[in-house]
Each structure stands twice: as structure tokens, then as C-alpha cells.
Design a protein around this motif. Structure first.
Motif, short mmCIF file in Angstrom:
data_model
loop_
_atom_site.label_atom_id
_atom_site.label_comp_id
_atom_site.label_asym_id
_atom_site.label_seq_id
_atom_site.Cartn_x
_atom_site.Cartn_y
_atom_site.Cartn_z
N PHE A 111 -0.18 5.33 -0.63
CA PHE A 111 -0.20 6.26 0.50
C PHE A 111 0.70 7.46 0.24
O PHE A 111 0.36 8.60 0.57
CB PHE A 111 0.24 5.55 1.78
N SER B 61 -7.08 5.70 13.98
CA SER B 61 -8.01 6.05 12.90
C SER B 61 -9.34 6.56 13.44
O SER B 61 -10.00 7.38 12.80
CB SER B 61 -8.24 4.84 11.98
N LYS C 227 -1.98 6.07 10.13
CA LYS C 227 -2.97 6.25 9.05
C LYS C 227 -2.67 5.29 7.91
O LYS C 227 -3.59 4.66 7.37
CB LYS C 227 -2.92 7.70 8.57
N CYS C 228 -1.40 5.15 7.58
CA CYS C 228 -1.01 4.23 6.51
C CYS C 228 -1.36 2.79 6.86
O CYS C 228 -1.91 2.06 6.05
CB CYS C 228 0.48 4.36 6.23
N TYR D 30 0.81 -1.22 0.00
CA TYR D 30 0.00 0.00 0.00
C TYR D 30 0.85 1.27 0.00
O TYR D 30 0.33 2.37 -0.25
CB TYR D 30 -0.92 -0.01 1.23
N SER E 172 -3.62 1.69 8.97
CA SER E 172 -5.07 1.51 8.99
C SER E 172 -5.64 1.43 7.57
O SER E 172 -6.45 0.55 7.26
CB SER E 172 -5.72 2.67 9.75
N GLU E 173 -5.20 2.34 6.70
CA GLU E 173 -5.73 2.37 5.33
C GLU E 173 -5.28 1.16 4.51
O GLU E 173 -5.96 0.78 3.55
CB GLU E 173 -5.28 3.65 4.64
N SER E 174 -4.16 0.55 4.90
CA SER E 174 -3.66 -0.60 4.14
C SER E 174 -4.54 -1.84 4.30
O SER E 174 -4.47 -2.77 3.51
CB SER E 174 -2.24 -0.95 4.59
#
Length: 461
Positions: free
Chosen positions: A235, A298, A278-279, A231, A281-283
Motif C-alpha cells: 500500500f 470503498s 482504502k488500505c 499488505y 479494504s484492499e488488504s
């Protein structure tokens, strides 16, 4: 030669003394015998006291916690409070942080703004008054602490244990001009949680409560970290501060890059810890403590600096909105610690902030510990001290529209009664305190000398 001209005549000496002071790395370290904050702060305190003594002032060192420099006599005392310690230098400097190098009309180095440069300037302002032979009715006392950036043990020792008298009126040159009449409350909080299955994961970020984290690191096995690795490019797209990747001994080390700033203005920085989470969580990372920690960020932290998702985004007319900074994070040997620095408005009760933090932390099974803080400061705008300093600032700068200000920073003004922060940053100076390449424009020293010489004299006469 009038008083202001006398002060400016010492400009080259001021520059030299600032350079010499900056060359002393006065970051707090482990205590040594007779040096409660380590070698550096003790050496910096010694330097200031010797400089004051060389000017003909009376000086005293109080166990390397604090010291003072006295001039004149009188039943009342005017205080000038400042500190000789500095925050850690961090990384990425283009000039050595402890060399006092001059380039492009600037002195570079940790402490040139916070707080060695301003205190050196005030010391030469005292010298200008002394050498001019002007009569003062009050004693002038410069009080120097060696532990402002990391605990205020210096002031606790000086005013608490030793019970030294409070000056009748004081200022500290550790903020911005014109006069700071209100300072938000400060609260330093650590959230803690123990895990049973996180030994294959390490998280580390930040180096102080009161700085926005510039670096944060995650070390994880290649297998577990693959989804984050896949990811990263998405990002990083269009971001100024990117995550970097290094593979080492079967593990992946993710390095999050941010921008440091003072915790009182976290919006001026970019928090590497929050960005890393953030990275993750978003991954879509799943599994174990790391998923839960990323979920906490998050839902409760995000990239906010006002604590809205923690239900503490309070605000008032005098001092503005609350700020919340994630200063440090550590996950090692199954133990998680997340360190917050919070600046809350002067009219808000501390318990209201604590209640919001505790409620949201408990949802994730985290325990909360308050490890430090200072109550808010408020001096009325029509107080003699505020009015006198405002008049001096306006007379010297010609900035007749200036008004007293409120800040989120915590200065020594809170240590005693009848004290305010007065400068040192002028409105056209960049605030790079606590940041890499901290610098002082040499051209500003003229204005500093004029303002501080006039202020000290008018308060003392």
C-alpha cells in the motif's frame, strides 16, 4: 502623506500586533463562567478590544461571545466582520504555532491568515482613516466573533439574542481577493451506527469537520490485524503519505498520515481517514464491523472529494462542483460516527444533497444526523458593494482583468445582509489556512493596508 502612505506607516505596529494576537491560543474549549467558548477565545477577544480602545475607538464586549469596535458616526454603518478564534494547530509545525515567530520574511502561527492577521490589518486601516482626519458620513464598526470556526454561536448571540442591528454594507477579510460574490451552502452531517462486537477495535481520525484529516488511527489485535500488516508495504509503495505500524501490548496500531487542508478545498489535502480505509479494504480484511466500515468507504467514499459515489456530485456555473470532506471518524465502545463537511453549489437545493446522502448511508444501516450548516450566499455582480470593492482592488493592485469569485468556504458574510468576503489572500499567496506552518509574508502587509484602508474609506465617505 496620502491615506495609503499613512496606513503603511503603521506596518511595524501591524506586525507586532499580529504576533501578539497569535500568541493567544484561541481554540474553542469547554465553557467557563463568563467565557462561553473557553479561556483562549475570551482572551483573544479582550486583546482586540483593548487594542481598539488604545487607538481611541469605542469598544464593547458582549458576554465574551462577540465584541465591536466603533469609529465615527452617521445614520448608516459600514461593517467589518471577522473572528478571533482559530482551528486546532495539528502536528508537524517547523515553527511553534502560537509564538508568532518571524523567519524568511514570514510571520508563522495559527491565525496569521485566518483571521487574526487580516483583522489586525483592518483595525490599523481604521486608525489610518481616523488619524488622517478624513471625514466619513457613516459609522465604521468592526464586529469580532469568538466562535466562527466551530459553530457561529458568537453571531447567533450578537445578531440573534441581542438583536444588534445589521450594518447597511459589510465585508469580511476571510477569503481571497478580489471579491467573493457567492459562497456555497454548507452542511455538516454525522453518520452513526452501533455495533455489538467491536470492543476490540478502535478507530480515531481527524479533529474538525472543516479540516481534511491529517491523522487517522486503527488499533486492533495482532491476530486480527495481521492481514493488514502484511499488505502495508504494498500500500505504501510510491505514496507520499504512508501508513505506519506500532505494536503495543498484543495490539497493532496503524497510523495513517495525510495532508491537512480546508474542507472547502479538500482536493488540496490528502485524507488520512479515507487512506486508512482504502488500505483495510484492499488488504482483504474480513470480519465484523471493520470489514463493513471499510466496504462503506470503498463503495461510497473512495478517495473522492466531490461525493460522486454518494450520488451528490452536483455542479453549477456560478459556484462549481460540490465538495465532500470526511473530517472525523470514531469507533469506540461499539459506537461508530463518521463526520462529513459538505459544500454544495448555490443553485442546488439542500434536500437534494440530503436525499443522496441518506439513501447511500441507509444501505449500510447508518443513521444520518444534520448537526450544522449555512445556506448559500449570493450577491449579484453588479451590486454597489461588489462593484466598489472590485474597483478598489483593481486600483491598488493594477489587476484590471480580475473578476468576482465564488468559493466553497463559509465566511461571516452569511451572517447578515449585504455582506461579501473581500480578501485577504492575494493571487500570489499560498493558501495554508488550517494547515501546519500557516504563515503570512510580511511583504503582503503593504498591499493589505492599502486595499483595506481605501475600501473602508470609500464605503464610509
Amino acid at each position: 502623506m496620502n491615506l495609503q502612505e499613512k496606513a503603511i506607516s503603521y506596518k511595524e505596529d501591524v506586525i507586532k500586533s499580529i504576533q501578539e494576537a497569535v500568541r493567544i491560543k484561541s481554540v474553542e474549549e469547554a465553557p467557563l463562567p463568563g467565557k462561553p467558548f473557553g479561556k483562549g477565545p475570551a482572551e483573544a477577544l479582550k486583546y482586540f478590544l483593548q487594542l481598539g480602545e488604545s487607538m481611541g475607538f469605542e469598544v464593547k464586549n458582549f458576554d465574551n461571545y462577540a465584541g465591536h469596535i466603533d469609529f465615527g458616526s452617521g445614520e448608516e454603518t459600514i461593517g467589518i466582520l471577522g473572528h478571533v478564534d482559530v482551528v486546532p494547530e495539528g502536528e508537524g509545525w517547523s515553527h511553534p504555532p502560537y509564538a508568532g515567530e518571524i523567519g524568511d520574511g514570514k510571520i508563522f502561527g495559527r491565525g496569521v491568515l485566518d483571521d487574526k492577521g487580516p483583522m489586525i490589518t483592518c483595525l490599523y486601516a481604521m486608525k489610518a482613516i481616523k488619524d488622517s482626519g478624513l471625514k466619513t458620513d457613516k459609522k465604521i464598526r468592526m464586529i469580532l466573533g469568538a466562535n466562527e470556526e466551530s459553530g457561529w454561536g458568537c453571531m447567533d448571540h450578537y445578531f440573534g439574542k441581542l438583536n444588534m442591528p445589521h450594518p447597511e454594507l459589510s465585508f469580511t477579510p476571510d477569503s481571497t481577493f478580489p471579491v467573493t460574490f457567492a459562497e456555497k451552502g454548507i452542511m455538516q452531517v454525522v453518520l452513526k451506527k452501533n455495533y455489538e462486537d467491536s470492543e476490540n477495535i478502535k478507530i480515531k481520525g481527524g479533529n474538525a469537520f472543516n479540516s481534511v484529516s491529517e491523522k487517522a488511527f486503527l488499533e486492533i489485535s495482532e491476530d486480527s490485524g495481521k492481514i493488514i500488516l502484511d499488505y502495508i508495504d504494498s500500500f505504501n509503495k510510491d505514496k507520499d503519505y504512508k501508513l505506519e505500524v506500532e505494536k503495543k501490548s498484543g495490539n497493532i496500531i496503524f497510523t495513517s498520515n495525510g495532508k491537512s487542508a480546508h474542507a472547502s478545498r479538500p482536493d488540496k489535502g490528502y485524507n488520512a481517514i479515507s487512506a486508512l480505509m482504502k488500505c483495510i479494504s484492499e488488504s482483504g480484511y474480513k470480519g465484523g464491523p471493520l470489514e463493513e466500515i471499510a466496504k462503506f468507504f470503498s463503495e461510497k467514499i473512495k478517495m473522492e472529494t466531490n461525493g460522486a459515489s454518494m450520488d451528490v456530485n452536483f455542479e453549477d456555473k456560478d459556484s462549481g462542483e460540490l465538495t465532500l470532506n470526511i473530517g472525523m471518524i470514531s469507533l469506540e465502545k461499539n459506537s461508530l460516527e463518521i463526520s462529513f463537511d459538505i459544500r454544495y453549489p448555490v443553485t442546488i437545493e439542500k434536500d437534494s444533497v440530503l436525499d443522496g446522502l441518506e439513501k447511500n448511508a441507509s444501505e449500510f444501516g447508518m443513521e444520518m444526523e444534520v448537526v450544522g450548516g449555512k445556506d448559500p450566499l449570493y450577491i449579484p455582480r453588479d451590486h454597489f458593494l461588489v462593484k466598489t470593492l472590485m474597483d478598489v482592488y483593481k486600483d491598488v493592485t493594477g489587476d484590471l482583468e480580475a473578476e468576482p469569485i465564488a468559493i466553497g468556504g463559509g465566511t461571516y458574510a452569511r451572517a447578515i445582509k449585504n455582506c461579501v468576503a473581500f480578501g485577504s489572500l492575494l493571487h500570489d499567496q499560498e493558501d495554508n489556512m488550517h494547515q501546519k506552518d500557516e504563515y503570512l509574508e510580511i511583504s503582503k502587509i503593504d498591499t493589505w493596508l492599502k486595499i483595506y484602508t481605501e475600501a473602508i474609506y470609500k464605503l464610509a465617505k
